[in-house]
Write an enzyme that holds these catalytic residues in place. Structure first.
Site, mmCIF file in Angstrom:
data_model
loop_
_atom_site.group_PDB
_atom_site.id
_atom_site.type_symbol
_atom_site.label_atom_id
_atom_site.label_comp_id
_atom_site.label_asym_id
_atom_site.label_seq_id
_atom_site.Cartn_x
_atom_site.Cartn_y
_atom_site.Cartn_z
ATOM 1 N N SER A 159 40.608 12.420 85.240
ATOM 2 C CA SER A 159 39.838 13.656 85.144
ATOM 3 C C SER A 159 40.081 14.608 86.310
ATOM 4 O O SER A 159 40.147 15.812 86.137
ATOM 5 C CB SER A 159 38.344 13.318 85.087
ATOM 6 O OG SER A 159 38.084 12.440 84.026
ATOM 7 N N GLU A 435 42.207 13.889 76.070
ATOM 8 C CA GLU A 435 41.969 15.344 76.147
ATOM 9 C C GLU A 435 40.649 15.656 76.859
ATOM 10 O O GLU A 435 39.962 16.615 76.518
ATOM 11 C CB GLU A 435 41.985 15.976 74.757
ATOM 12 C CG GLU A 435 43.330 15.896 74.055
ATOM 13 C CD GLU A 435 44.382 16.838 74.638
ATOM 14 O OE1 GLU A 435 44.063 18.012 74.875
ATOM 15 O OE2 GLU A 435 45.516 16.378 74.869
#
Lengths: 673, 673
Positions: A159, A435
């Site tokens: 992330s 994603e």
């Protein structure tokens, strides 16, 4: 309009069987609803596409072992360039853009992921971030000469992209970059196609100029394998991640650079470059606008995931609802057994998810359409980022919830692999993570909303192109809204439902902002204060915000339905999904003061049960309207003829066979097999 | 007591690594908590058992393909009779009875299921329902001469056993029964071991006497395969169900009888028999008492499932919590990255499940102990049936919820098969369905409770041996209970928590009963009225009823902890699990009037977050206290040394290897592979 003979040819009757009884009970004409959801050319394209897959041997190989799954998967990637439906002209009808991933996703989810990595992720990065000199690489992909992958995530960082550790140091003497992986935690990982096939990779790395300055991460396109031998280039260490929970047709891989030298042209240099001497140059005038565009690009992947989740959701409810109609168990005293869909519990287990399938189908098509038409609008990038960062988590979580419920609702027989619900769950699971991890994404949306709130308080007009949050301009009306109705009819009215969602969005946004402010006073650190604010407020806020937007989109589309019966059933679908989600947040309706006393809670619950009951007789026909082709359903329980037990009987392994190793069991136990 | 050197030998330090920092933060002595949860002899037995498995080649075979999984599984079933730990004397310590399935369940869940089918289900049926002449069959199982299975479910009927269609017609001339499967829907199915191995089966069939009378279902023990050839007997059609979502080591099978003749001794005739001439004779005086005993027997399987779910839950939270401590991502502005367990969201994702692991561990051990000691008490059968029919669903659902959350909380790396969370979920899923579908079971419990309510209203004293519902005798106190406290300390006090659960049980029971009564007036049919009442009331009622009982059990055990720090941390664990579950029912606390206004809702949410925060530094040590051996964890993410990335690096497939089929990719695409 299409005439009625033509419609019947386009949408023929379903095969007769045990579902006929339920089909006869429907309150509406399914063909009319179908044509509202999908225009004729979409239906035709889908038919052709399914037919192409159905009749192509490569798409019908039986896969059993891991290596064999991979082999077939590799062949499929190449074959895709040869099937005309893969090259359909998508420009005319944006719904087709959704049909393509829908069909491929159901035929083989791994196949779709590899397609998207190779043809979207890699190719768009090269096209969008590179310059003229990089465009030949795109052509090589289209001709299956190269395979491309996209390497951002590292073992230690997913992330937090700013902390990526792969280095690209410019060497002025050799006019190129030295790529280096400092340690295993900096190894690139999880990239699809990297494990076995990719010849090229777009790589995120920190750019260092010879003066030792780090200019942040940039993208490089590098060759990692020889096209003719599929052996890695010298200086590359590349391998497969190993067996996964699902999506095993995708060869996710890892990659380490051992002082790997690439020419200067490896840098995708549309926005920044390095001169031959090693000076860093920014080539773009307005970095903020560039950031907005970058956000919009990242959003596209997430919007597509919403479509994929919708396709899975439709498949799951098709299987579970058809089985619920066919399966009979118990019944009133001394009477015949009844279908399990007749039970309140079973209706409540399935019909909210069936409703959701329609809501998401309309929403996912609309949002892709808007994305194609409005992406040049100022403010668009930020809003679509907020929408996609909330909608992808909501869609993927809701899907997992639905898959668990559908699997259990199909009970014992649903536990067979051939029921398809297990593989679906294992594959779907990845949507919650890739994603953008769902929780991390949620925070993006709540940051967007928290920034708007002070403007609302100042009375500023809120104006974003997708109108997801513009209702905040009329804050007084929302805050003054009261539940002063007490009938079922009033409670399920779309206007009132939308109002309840708006009220709850404002309530949660205000509470979230107040908590954030209070925490800021204490900690003086925005990062810590946002963290302190996450669980109940920010997360719930993003869920309600996006569900309001999804419902608003659905409601607007719904208003164009002219057929009374179709409109009526869509109103029920709208209300059931909306109230089902709202009920999960009932605590906030009460603690915020919109609900007071026993009545509204009872009304909410009774409305849900009544909607379930009222939709029950339409359930099979609703499913028929959106069900994928039997070839794509690929489950003995979910076929359109409803002959569950016959299909089960046919597919069972032959009886009275012994295992090949049966003799081993007759000799005494050995210490080693 | 055990002296401290001995304790350190029994429970040595964990290997050093990245978890040390968190271990240093614990507020309590983990060895003390461990010894509260598991006495010394249990710890020693577990160590020996794990060692036996770890060093036995048959239990360490690599399984890849379906047929190979089955082959190894078959060898394991036999090997179990040869390992001394499988024959440990369980009579002395009932905790061991829980340790055995716990260990085996983690080593190989399929293996445990086959063991339970062969050694418990089949054997208990033969022992419990048969007579002297059947006992030689039990011995043959213990010596691995026979393998037994249990055939109740049919293709068309699972839950509704009264409608089973397999027929056993007595033939007086031949002195035996003709077994017949009228159609495919009547085929026996899903029985473990039936697919490949079972030589004998206990079969449920409708007993018909020569006069054409049907006497309801009875159990027969019949040979289905020859022991020496493993070929089916003539008149038997038997096969495998095929590949499943999980538990593929279990050879679930199907079975059809083609006028299969068995001698009269096939009838398990303890309670009823047929004379040689074909007259039906009941042999038991008090059928009601027999029914109670039958309910208690059925409950035992469900109670064991609670232990299995607990073992899975512990494994999952061990993996997720250890990874959350090791994994770092983001951090306050310009500071070092922090462990993801420091984030409120992540604490809230994991710590309620960690707390649940302790609560279920204590409960599952206690309920098995009580089951062994109190099962002769009158009323016991009905109460344990109600408890097991609510606790098995609650435990299996909660586990699925936990597994989904833990999988996602481990993000990308958690999607690797070797993280173990995917297989765990696929295997765990079956717990929601077998030994009674969860929703169907729930209805059993709510029926039990609905029958009690009129007695409560009449002021009758409620007295059941397990004390799960006796608090209803004091209905006035419960109904007068008010939330008149407003501090965190008061809110999390065990007394107040138990009171809130009792209030909610009564509220839901009353509402459920009223709705049932109202429906009865309309429909005049108990079946339909109960159905009408299911979703919100009956189901929620059973969840709250059983959670109250679980918490009450935990609280009573907790009171015996003398160490202050251990006691304190267990109080937090108790409160976090209790409030986490309560929050999911907050709508009823409000609509029922126990909560009024914003304050109690806010207090409930803030208490949960504060408990998460306060338990965060203890989380790793809590996990250490209950974590299975690293061999059983079998996940690169969850090992006790915390070296996640090192284990990942070691297990990755070797780099720079090409697939064997790489050349195929260089030739033009073929129409057939």
């Amino acid at each position: 309009m299409v005439d009625s003979n033509e419609i019947r040819e386009l949408l023929p009757e379903f095969p007769a069987g045990p579902l006929d009884e339920f089909r006869g009970k429907a309150s509406f004409d399914w063909r009319k609803l179908k044509l509202f959801l999908e225009p004729k050319d979409v239906i035709l394209y889908k038919k052709r596409f399914v037919e192409a897959l159905k009749t192509d041997p490569i798409f019908n190989e039986e896969e059993t072992q891991h290596d064999e799954i991979r082999r077939i998967s590799a062949h499929k990637i190449r074959r895709m360039n040869e099937i005309p439906e893969f090259h359909a002209d998508f420009s005319g009808n944006l719904l087709k853009l959704g049909v393509f991933p829908e069909v491929l996703n159901l035929a083989d989810p791994s196949n779709l992921v590899t397609f998207m990595v190779n043809r979207n992720l890699y190719t768009s990065a090269v096209e969008g971030l590179g310059t003229e000199k990089h465009q030949h690489l795109v052509k090589a992909i289209e001709e299956s000469k190269n395979f491309g992958c996209f390497c951002m995530t590292e073992i230690g960082h997913g992330s937090d992209t700013k902390r990526l550790k792969t280095k690209a140091t410019y060497d002025a003497k050799r006019r190129g970059f030295v790529l280096e992986t400092p340690d295993f935690e900096a190894a690139k990982c999880w990239s699809g196609l990297l494990g076995q096939l990719a010849t090229h990779a777009v790589v995120y790395a920190q750019l260092y100029t010879p003066d030792g300055c780090c200019h942040g991460f940039h993208q490089f396109v590098v060759q990692i394998r020889d096209e003719r031998t599929l052996l890695p280039m010298s200086g590359i260490v590349v391998g497969d991640m190993g067996v996964k929970i699902g999506l095993n047709g995708v060869d996710n891989g890892y990659l380490l650079f051992d002082k790997y030298f690439v020419g200067k042209e490896a840098l995708l240099n549309r926005y920044a470059d390095v001169t031959d001497d090693g000076e860093y140059v920014v080539l773009v005038e307005d970095p903020k606008r560039m950031f907005g565009a970058a956000l919009a690009t990242l959003s596209e992947g997430r919007l597509k995931i919403i479509s994929l989740c919708t396709a899975f959701l439709i498949k799951a409810v098709t299987i579970a609802v058809r089985y619920a109609a066919v399966r009979k168990q118990f019944g009133p005293s001394n009477q015949e057994e009844i279908s399990i869909i007749e039970y309140q519990t079973h209706q409540h287990r399935l019909l909210p998810y069936l409703s959701a399938a329609f809501v998401y189908k309309v929403f996912s098509a609309q949002i892709l359409r808007k994305h194609a038409s409005e992406c040049s609008h100022p403010g668009y990038g930020y809003e679509i980022h907020a929408i996609s960062s909330a909608a992808k988590p909501v869609a993927s979580w809701f899907l997992m919830e639905a898959l668990n419920e559908c699997r259990q609702a199909c009970a014992g027989h649903g536990y067979l692999k051939s029921a398809e619900l297990g593989d679906l769950r294992n594959d779907a699971d990845a949507n919650c993570t890739y994603e953008g991890e769902n929780h991390v994404l949620n925070q993006q949306t709540s940051n967007f909303l928290l920034k708007i709130w002070p403007k609302v308080l100042k009375g500023e007009h809120i104006d974003f192109p997708l109108e997801s949050i513009n209702f905040l301009s009329d804050i007084q009306t929302i805050m003054n809204f009261r539940v002063n109705f007490n009938s079922y009819e009033e409670f399920i009215h779309p206007r009132h439902i939308i109002d309840m969602y708006r009220w709850l969005t404002v309530h949660l946004l205000k509470a979230s902002y107040d908590k954030y402010e209070a925490s800021m006073e204490k900690t003086k650190d925005a990062f810590l204060s946002k963290n302190d604010n996450q669980v109940y407020f920010s997360r719930r806020l993003t869920i309600i915000y996006i569900n309001h937007y999804i419902l608003q989109t659905f409601q607007r589309e719904m208003s164009s339905i002219t057929d009374e019966n179709v409109h009526e059933v869509m109103r029920k679908v709208f209300a059931l999904y909306a109230l089902f989600v709202l009920e999960k947040h009932i605590g906030f309706l009460y603690s915020g003061g919109l609900f007071v006393g026993g009545e509204p809670g009872t009304l909410l619950r009774d409305s849900i049960l009544r909607l379930c009951h009222d939709l029950k007789d339409d359930a099979v026909t609703l499913v028929d309207t959106i069900a994928p082709d039997d070839y794509l359903i690929n489950s003995f329980m979910g076929k359109s003829d409803g002959k569950v037990y016959e299909h089960l009987q046919k597919q069972l392994p032959v009886p009275n066979a012994r295992p090949t190793w049966w003799r081993e069991l007759l000799t005494p136990s050995q210490s080693k097999l």
